[in-house]
Design an enzyme around this catalytic site. Sequence first.
Site, PDB file in Angstrom:
ATOM      1  N   GLY A  17       0.925  -1.291  -0.028  1.00  0.00           N
ATOM      2  CA  GLY A  17       0.061  -0.061   0.044  1.00  0.00           C
ATOM      3  C   GLY A  17       0.689   1.218  -0.150  1.00  0.00           C
ATOM      4  CE1 TYR A 144      -1.437 -14.459   3.024  1.00  0.00           C
ATOM      5  CE2 TYR A 144      -0.186 -15.804   1.523  1.00  0.00           C
ATOM      6  CZ  TYR A 144      -0.639 -14.614   1.965  1.00  0.00           C
ATOM      7  OH  TYR A 144      -0.106 -13.483   1.121  1.00  0.00           O
ATOM      8  NE  ARG A 216      10.731 -18.793  -1.127  1.00  0.00           N
ATOM      9  CZ  ARG A 216      10.892 -20.077  -0.757  1.00  0.00           C
ATOM     10  NH1 ARG A 216      11.289 -20.942  -1.799  1.00  0.00           N
ATOM     11  NH2 ARG A 216      10.524 -20.549   0.368  1.00  0.00           N
TER      12      ARG A 216
END
Length: 325
Positions: A17, A144, A216
């Site tokens: 955000g 999750y 990753r």
Amino acid sequence: MTHEKVILVTGGSGLVGKAIEWVIENDKGKYGKGEGEKWVFLTSKDGDLRSIEATRAIFEKYKPNQVIHLAALVGGLFKNIKYKLDLLRDNLLINDNVLHTAHEHKVEKVVSCLSTCIFPDKTTYPIDETMIHNGPPHESNFGYAYAKRLIDSQNKAYNDQFGDNFTSVIPTNVFGPHDNYDLQDSHVIPGLIHKCYLAKKNGTPFVVAGTGKPLRQFIYSRDLAKLFIWVLREYKEIDPIILSVGEKDEICIKDVADAIVKAVGFEGEYSFDTSKSDGQYKKTANNAKLLKYLPDFQFTPFEVAVKESTDWFIQNYGNARTGNP
Ligand code: NAP
Ligand code: GDP
């Protein structure tokens, strides 16, 4: 007079955000604030989105035309292992409240946020957007993952039954300024930046969890923010889109630790605590769909982004989320 368009961002105080807010305020090109746009960035102080009453009050107050839905209970591997039920319930409630209230208010578009860690554990690689529901997620984060997967199901159901334009994006591991730098519960990059900073400051060992071998793909939060803004303005599908660097940019945790050591300027030895979990070995995602739409998108080089995130953390040590009281 231009009619004002209200864009409500849930989770506006978090890593992603804050990056969207930064791009809206600072980008001088096509990602900056558009004419007639009013952006509202929510925090949990504006209302607890687990409550339908609080969610309705927020939508009543701002009457959004569009919503970017980021608010979630989020954590790295070790938080996902410890709090599976909280991650399942809180996220189910938040997502159901936000999507249903957006439907009630006839919001013209909602973009929600999934994650590449919700994909099936046993799968072929690379993973693409069509494979989300193809098998159970990794044991470490099923709470999750199932809550997040249901956003995709809800988006399809709202569209099928009512024609709502609700879609979602699937980022890989995100990092950047305003991250959660907690030592226990954060993701790997902010966690290791904090640990390396303390090791340098206190002359103590820098210990990386696991073997350092897992792979990753990382995306800088300000790159992700630009892609979110593009999705809100231009992406027309209900089906999700992976927002990630390419497969060739996948790196191992040891390479991450090396980049952090360099950015912090740590000169001591560091070690791996192999008694700690490695989590999923890899979750290689394919960004072909994104590149088909945006073939020229420029990702910030990883080392530059790690340096900016480290410098931000050091400059904001007193205010950053560190888990310190
Ligand atoms: P974050 O930094 O932890 O921020 C979470 C945001 O959600 C904060 O603004 C928080 O508000 C708000 N929030 C949490 N619970 C709430 C509640 N009950 N009611 C209202 N607001 C609530 O998370 P992030 O990393 O920016 O993640 C944003 C989105 O990206 C999430 O949907 C996440 O699943 C997804 N994502 C993240 C990553 C990653 O690596 N970080 C990767 C893939 C996808 P307060 O600040 O007031 O607490
Ligand atoms: P994941 O991608 O969902 O597994 O989330 P993380 O961002 O938590 O990355 C986890 C990987 O980084 C695992 O292989 C961990 O063993 C490794 N790792 C090394 N040190 C740390 C640390 O301090 N915090 C976290 N969260 N992970 C770490």
